[in-house]
Design an enzyme around this catalytic site. Structure first.
Site, PDB file in Angstrom:
ATOM      1  N   SER A   1      -9.733   1.958   3.097  1.00 56.63           N
ATOM      2  CA  SER A   1      -8.879   2.682   2.174  1.00 56.63           C
ATOM      3  C   SER A   1      -7.887   1.798   1.419  1.00 56.63           C
ATOM      4  CB  SER A   1      -8.091   3.749   2.944  1.00 56.63           C
ATOM      5  OG  SER A   1      -7.233   3.140   3.913  1.00 56.63           O
TER       6      SER A   1
ATOM      7  N   SER B   1      -9.979  -0.465   7.302  1.00 55.17           N
ATOM      8  CA  SER B   1      -9.442  -0.267   5.958  1.00 55.17           C
ATOM      9  C   SER B   1      -8.781  -1.484   5.335  1.00 55.17           C
ATOM     10  CB  SER B   1      -8.442   0.899   5.962  1.00 55.17           C
ATOM     11  OG  SER B   1      -9.120   2.120   6.093  1.00 55.17           O
TER      12      SER B   1
ATOM     13  N   LYS C   1       0.847  -1.202   0.000  1.00 57.03           N
ATOM     14  CA  LYS C   1       0.000   0.000   0.000  1.00 57.03           C
ATOM     15  C   LYS C   1       0.878   1.246   0.000  1.00 57.03           C
ATOM     16  CE  LYS C   1      -3.916   2.014   2.580  1.00 57.03           C
ATOM     17  NZ  LYS C   1      -4.814   1.838   3.743  1.00 57.03           N
TER      18      LYS C   1
END
Length: 491
Positions: A152, A176, A77
C-alpha cells in the site's frame, strides 16, 4: 542533485556546499514539474518545510551542531500523523481530518533536522497492493506509467524512485513497504515488530503494522533507522533492540549461512526465479553458503494473514463511524443512518470487503473455525522460522512472484491477495526484512531480492542487503525514461 543519496545531501548541508533551503526548493520544483504524471503526493507542506530549512541554515551560519538528517527531504505516508496537517489514509472517511499531534517518527525526524515535504498517496487505510485503491487518485509506477507501483506504500516507493525525495516513510502490514520497493526499483525495509514506534500511525492490523523507510540505497536505510529506532513509552509494543549504530553495522562481516526455502519457490515466473538464483550466487561469491530450510508451512501464510489482518482491521476501523471519527453523510437522519450510510459512503469497496471478512471471522459462530485456527497456524509459522534459524543466519526469498503488472491487469481480489505470498509471513512472525533491487524482468521492469532476519537482528539484515548491493552493483536505479527534469531544468 537528484542523484545524491540522503547521506550525501546531509553532508552537502554540513559542509556548506548547499543550503537546506536550496535543497527543499529543488525537490519541490521536481515534484511540481513531474508528479502530475505519477501522483505520488497527496499534499505538500511547503511553509513548514521552508521554515525548518531556514532554521537549519541558521544553525549552519552559527556553527551549531546539526542533526543526523540535516536538510534531508522526506516524504511521509498519509497514515502517519503530522500535527496540523491532514491525515486522510487516502480515504473519503478521513478527507478532512487534521492530525492533532505528531507521530513519534515525525518528532524524531524533525529533532534530527529532517525536512518533511508532504504526505504520500497509498491504498485506502493501507489495504491493497497497487495504490489504485486511493480515494483521491491512483499512483503510477515511474518505470512504466501503465504499471502499478505496488502498495500500500506505492506513493512512498514512487516518490523515491522518481527522486522527489531520497527517503520516504511507509508502513508494512503484509509487505506494503517491500512489494512497492521491488516494483519501483528502490530499497524498502520492514523493521522487527516493535523496533520503530507506531505512535501516530493509524492502525490497520495492530499485531502486524510496522513503520519503515524506503530509500535509493541501503546506506540511507541505516541512516534512517539510526533516527527512527528506539523504545517509545507511548507505544507499549516498542522495544529497544539495538545498542550500536546501523551505519557502523554495515561494515561488519556478512553472515555466512543463508537459508533458502526451496520448496516455496514453485510459483515464480521463470525470469524472476532466474534472477533470484543469480542474486544468491552473488552472495555465494562473497563467501556465504546457501542451505535449504523447510518453510513449507508458508503455503498457508496468505490465508492466515487475511484472517488475522481483516479481524484486526474490523476492530480498528470500528471507530470511524461518523460519530467518533470520520465522514458523516448529509443523508443520515438517525443514529442508525449515521452508522450505516456514512460508512458505506466513506469507505471504498476494498476496505468494506475486509471489514466484512473481519467481522465474519470474529463472529461467534465462526471464530473457532477461522480466527482461532488462524492464530494457531500463525504460532506454527513462528515456530517454523525459529527452527529454520537453527540452520542459518538469515533467510533469502524473492519479494514477489512477478514484476509490476499493468493497471487493471489483475482485478480479482483473491489474485491480488496472492501477490503477498512472499511477504506476509514476516509480519506474522514479527521479523525484519529488506527488499533490495536485484535487476530487471524480461520487460525491463525492476525486480527485488529479499533478506529476512531473526527478530531484533535488523542490523544483520541490513548488512546482507548492503553487501548484495555493493557486490552486485545494482543500486541507485533511476527510471530516466519517465522524467524530463534534470538538475532543476525541464528538458
Amino acid at each position: 542533485m537528484y542523484q545524491k543519496s540522503a547521506l550525501e545531501l546531509r553532508n552537502a548541508v554540513v559542509s556548506g556546499e548547499s543550503s537546506a533551503t536550496a535543497i527543499a526548493k529543488y525537490f519541490y520544483n521536481r515534484i511540481k514539474t513531474e508528479d502530475n504524471q505519477i501522483g505520488a503526493f497527496l499534499s505538500l507542506c511547503e511553509e513548514r518545510a521552508y521554515e525548518k530549512a531556514a532554521i537549519i541554515d541558521a544553525k549552519v551560519a552559527r556553527g551549531e551542531p546539526l542533526g543526523k538528517l540535516a536538510g534531508v527531504p522526506i516524504g511521509i505516508k498519509d497514515n502517519i500523523h503530522i500535527r496540523g496537517l491532514r491525515t486522510t489514509c487516502a480515504s473519503k472517511m478521513l478527507e478532512n481530518y487534521i492530525a492533532p499531534f505528531d507521530a513519534t517518527v515525525v518528532e524524531r525526524i524533525e529533532a534530527e533536522d529532517g525536512v518533511i515535504l508532504g504526505k504520500l498517496n497509498m491504498d485506502e487505510f493501507a489495504m491493497g497492493s497497487t495504490t489504485q485503491y486511493s480515494a483521491f487518485h491512483p499512483t503510477k509506477n515511474p518505470w512504466g506509467l501503465s504499471c502499478v507501483p505496488g502498495g500500500s506504500s506505492g506513493g512512498s516507493a514512487a516518490a523515491v524512485s522518481a527522486r522527489f525525495c531520497p527517503i520516504a516513510l511507509g508502513s508494512d502490514t503484509g509487505g506494503s513497504i517491500r512489494q512497492p520497493a521491488a516494483f519501483c526499483g528502490v530499497v524498502g525495509f520492514k523493521p522487527s515488530y516493535g523496533a520503530v514506534s507506531r505512535y501516530g500511525l493509524v492502525a490497520f492490523g495492530s499485531s502486524l503494522d510496522q513503520i519503515g523507510p524506503l530509500t535509493t540505497v541501503v546506506e540511507d536505510v541505516a541512516l534512517a533507522m539510526d533516527v527512527f529506532a528506539g523504545k517509545d513509552d507511548r507505544d507499549a509494543t516498542s522495544q529497544k533492540f539495538f545498542t550500536g549504530s546501523f551505519q557502523e553495522a554495515l561494515s561488519l562481516d556478512v553472515p555466512s549461512l543463508i537459508g533458502v526455502p526451496m520448496g516455496f519457490l514453485d510459483g515464480l515466473r521463470d525470469d524472476v526465479k532466474e534472477n533470484f538464483f543469480a542474486s544468491l550466487s552473488i552472495l555465494e561469491r562473497q563467501g556465504s553458503r546457501i542451505v535449504e530450510v523447510d518453510l513449507n508451512i508458508l503455503d498457508h501464510a496468505v490465508s492466515v494473514y487475511y484472517i488475522v489482518a481483516s479481524a484486526e482491521a474490523a476492530t480498528n476501523l470500528a471507530r470511524f463511524d461518523g460519530i467518533r471519527y470520520g465522514y458523516r453523510s448529509p443523508e443520515a437522519h438517525s443514529i442508525e443512518d449515521i452508522y450505516t450510510i456514512s460508512r458505506v459512503q466513506g469507505f471504498g469497496k476494498e476496505v468494506m470487503r475486509r471489514i466484512l471478512l473481519g467481522n465474519y471471522v470474529l463472529s461467534t459462530e465462526r471464530q473457532n473455525v477461522y480466527y482461532k485456527k488462524g492464530s494457531a497456524i500463525r504460532a506454527k509459522i513462528i515456530q517454523a522460522f525459529q527452527k529454520a534459524y537453527e540452520k542459518c543466519d538469515v533467510i533469502a526469498m524473492p519479494v514477489c512472484s512477478c514484476p509490476a503488472f499493468a493497471d487493471g491487469e489483475i482485478l480479482d481480489p483473491t489474485s491480488l491477495y496472492l501477490q503477498d505470498i512472499y511477504t506476509v509471513a514476516m509480519n506474522l512472525a514479527y521479523l525484519p526484512a529488506i527488499a533490495v533491487p536485484s535487476g530487471f524482468s524480461r520487460e525491463g521492469l525492476p525486480l527485488g531480492f529479499q533478506v529476512i532476519g531473526q527478530k531484533g537482528k535488523d542490523q544483520q539484515v541490513c548488512q546482507v542487503g548492503y553487501s548484495f548491493q555493493e557486490h552486485s552493483g545494482i543500486k541507485n536505479l533511476y527510471p530516466k525514461g519517465c522524467n524530463k527534469l534534470v538538475d532543476g531544468e525541464v528538458k
